[in-house]
Scaffold this motif. Structure first.
Motif, PDB file in Angstrom:
ATOM      1  N   GLU A   7     -13.714  15.993   5.036  1.00 43.75           N
ATOM      2  CA  GLU A   7     -14.290  16.831   6.268  1.00 43.75           C
ATOM      3  C   GLU A   7     -15.522  17.797   5.838  1.00 43.75           C
ATOM      4  N   GLN A   8     -15.918  17.918   4.514  1.00 42.10           N
ATOM      5  CA  GLN A   8     -16.898  18.545   3.848  1.00 42.10           C
ATOM      6  C   GLN A   8     -18.106  18.129   4.177  1.00 42.10           C
ATOM      7  N   ARG A  38     -17.548  23.238  12.694  1.00 48.81           N
ATOM      8  CA  ARG A  38     -18.833  22.876  12.333  1.00 48.81           C
ATOM      9  C   ARG A  38     -19.874  23.424  13.195  1.00 48.81           C
ATOM     10  N   GLY A  39     -19.312  23.960  14.304  1.00 49.59           N
ATOM     11  CA  GLY A  39     -20.334  24.683  15.597  1.00 49.59           C
ATOM     12  C   GLY A  39     -20.373  24.000  16.810  1.00 49.59           C
ATOM     13  N   ALA A  40     -19.749  22.932  16.942  1.00 49.27           N
ATOM     14  CA  ALA A  40     -19.410  22.365  18.212  1.00 49.27           C
ATOM     15  C   ALA A  40     -18.811  23.090  19.276  1.00 49.27           C
ATOM     16  N   ALA A 236      -5.815  14.823   7.168  1.00 51.12           N
ATOM     17  CA  ALA A 236      -6.207  13.374   6.407  1.00 51.12           C
ATOM     18  C   ALA A 236      -6.416  12.256   7.434  1.00 51.12           C
ATOM     19  N   GLY A 237      -5.475  12.042   8.280  1.00 45.15           N
ATOM     20  CA  GLY A 237      -5.527  10.985   9.116  1.00 45.15           C
ATOM     21  C   GLY A 237      -6.462  11.162  10.355  1.00 45.15           C
ATOM     22  N   THR A 241     -11.657   9.410  12.402  1.00 47.02           N
ATOM     23  CA  THR A 241     -12.225   9.881  13.566  1.00 47.02           C
ATOM     24  C   THR A 241     -13.300  10.518  13.316  1.00 47.02           C
ATOM     25  N   LEU A 242     -13.049  11.524  12.602  1.00 49.92           N
ATOM     26  CA  LEU A 242     -14.461  12.602  12.370  1.00 49.92           C
ATOM     27  C   LEU A 242     -15.554  11.666  11.706  1.00 49.92           C
TER      28      LEU A 242
END
Length: 300
Positions: A7-8, A38-40, A236-237, A241-242
């Motif tokens: 995610e980083q 992250r600002g969304a 982690a799952g 998607t991210l």
């Protein structure tokens, strides 16, 4: 940059509007949390607004709530209208919500519950929102499938709603296979339309979420005993998607999943889906049937 994507690696999301279905728990909440961090501006599209508000508080940032019941086309249309009014542009639609291994029942519109929720509800929502994404450079539709798309899975056009014969596992596999076929056909249409909007798919591997709560008791017992060995946390799952939603290198029509053995756990990478998921004729037939069942036509 490390190939072990985490995610980083999610880039700055400021100025983007993301709609995430089923975001009050599990994978959807983790996806919303990271995007918001992250600002969304993140809209949690959920069936229960009260639970959604609690989840939005946990997600932090600019997280909002929109009521959405994917088992009702009336609710899908109402939610889409509200989202269109509130957001002239949408950068990201994450079709994440789902049900798994439910006893046979139907949606309010008479669709088999797993197909109706996992595929048809998202098909309709995407079609009703797509013109808010098309003008936005780099916008994306990410649909969450499953390794279950390989298990007893086929699009049973002669008994699509499981009225003559029903299998919990087979119906789930059909719905997750439909998610992939929808993504691939949508991407083909987007590319022909000349837009920069892309359609991408992802799957979480085996993740510790509430999704399997409807599984038969023996399956739940085995899953609980084996969970520490075979599953990964929801955070982690959510990574496939991210990555599908935010990695600048993503291409339309790709499918992301964990890189470990059997795609059960690991870091997100491009994976391949089952041979039948790439069948062009089946994709187009499913698209036509989905339009007929939902009454939704796409602008591409």
């Amino acid at each position: 940059m490390s190939t072990r994507w985490t995610e980083q690696h999610v880039p700055d999301q400021r100025g983007r509007v993301a709609v995430v279905t089923g975001a009050n728990t599990g994978l959807g909440l983790e996806t919303a949390r990271v995007l918001a961090a992250r600002g969304a501006t993140v809209v949690l599209a959920v069936r229960d607004p009260a639970k959604g508000r609690a989840a939005a508080a946990r997600a932090g940032g600019d997280a909002r709530v929109q009521e959405l019941d994917l088992t009702s086309l009336e609710s899908v249309r109402a939610a889409a209208a509200a989202l269109r009014e509130a957001h002239p542009r949408i950068d990201l639609l994450v079709n994440n919500a789902g049900v798994m291994y439910t006893p046979r029942s139907t949606t309010r519109d008479g669709f088999e519950l797993q197909l109706g929720t996992n595929h048809l509800g998202h098909f309709a929502l995407t079609g009703l929102l797509l013109d808010r994404l098309l003008p936005v450079p780099g916008s994306r539709v990410v649909t969450v499938s499953s390794v279950g798309h390989r298990i007893r899975a086929a699009i049973r056009f002669d008994d699509l709603q499981g009225e003559r014969s029903y299998s919990r596992v087979g119906a789930y596999g059909q719905s997750k296979l439909a998610n992939l076929m929808f993504t691939y056909e949508l991407q083909r249409r987007l590319a022909a339309h000349g837009t920069t909007t892309v359609a991408v798919a992802a799957h979480p591997g085996a993740s510790s979420t509430e999704l399997a709560r409807n599984a038969p008791a023996a399956v739940r017992f085995a899953a609980d005993r084996l969970a520490p060995l075979l599953t990964q946390p929801a955070a982690a799952g959510a990574l496939p998607t991210l990555r599908a939603a935010t990695d600048p290198a993503v291409l339309g029509g790709q499918y992301y999943g964990p890189d470990g053995p059997g795609e059960v756990r690991g870091h997100p990478v491009v994976v391949t889906s089952s041979p039948q998921s790439y069948d062009l004729g089946l994709q187009q037939r499913l698209w036509t049937v989905s339009e007929e069942l939902t009454g939704v036509r796409f602008p591409v």
